[in-house]
Design a protein around this motif. Sequence first.
Motif, mmCIF file in Angstrom:
data_model
loop_
_atom_site.group_PDB
_atom_site.id
_atom_site.type_symbol
_atom_site.label_atom_id
_atom_site.label_comp_id
_atom_site.label_asym_id
_atom_site.label_seq_id
_atom_site.Cartn_x
_atom_site.Cartn_y
_atom_site.Cartn_z
ATOM 1 N N GLN A 65 0.955 -1.434 0.079
ATOM 2 C CA GLN A 65 0.021 0.040 0.064
ATOM 3 C C GLN A 65 0.929 1.242 -0.032
ATOM 4 O O GLN A 65 0.557 2.275 -0.591
ATOM 5 N N ALA A 66 1.902 1.054 0.751
ATOM 6 C CA ALA A 66 2.627 2.481 0.766
ATOM 7 C C ALA A 66 3.769 2.586 -0.818
ATOM 8 O O ALA A 66 3.707 3.666 -1.110
ATOM 9 N N ARG A 67 3.866 1.346 -1.337
ATOM 10 C CA ARG A 67 4.635 1.451 -2.818
ATOM 11 C C ARG A 67 3.723 0.966 -3.801
ATOM 12 O O ARG A 67 3.482 -0.441 -3.638
ATOM 13 N N ILE A 68 2.904 1.617 -4.229
ATOM 14 C CA ILE A 68 1.732 1.372 -5.163
ATOM 15 C C ILE A 68 2.463 0.212 -6.251
ATOM 16 O O ILE A 68 1.914 -0.755 -6.601
#
Length: 117
Positions: A65-68
Motif C-alpha cells: 500500500q505504501a509502494r503502489i
Amino acid sequence: MTSRSKTSKLAATPTKLKLRKGDQVQVLSGKDRGQTGVIMRVLPKDDKVIVEGVNVAKKHQRQTQARIKGGIIDKDMPISASAVALICSKDGPTRVGYRINDDGTKTRICRKCGKEI
C-alpha cells in the motif's frame, strides 16, 4: 570433560571517517573503478559509504500500500570507504587531512595541494 570458553564478540567500534555526505568522490577499486559520484549516506559503524550511481543492484520489490508499484528497482548498495577517494578540484582524487586554525576550528584539507575542502 572439556570446557569451552565463551568467545566474546567485540562490538565494532565506529571509525572516524573523513568523508561526509555530499562529497564528490571517485571509486579506486572494484567493478566500478574510475566512476565518480556524490556520497548520499555515510555508515561509520560499517566503515562504508553509499555513492549515487555506484555499486547498483537490482532489487525485486513487492507491491504494497505504501509502494503502489512493485517490480524490479535499482538500489545503490554500500561500498567500502577505503575504496573511494575525495576529488580535489585542482589535483583529482586525494586523501583528506585536517588543519586546526588559529581560532581553534578544525577544517579538512587536500593532502596533495593543502587547499581547504
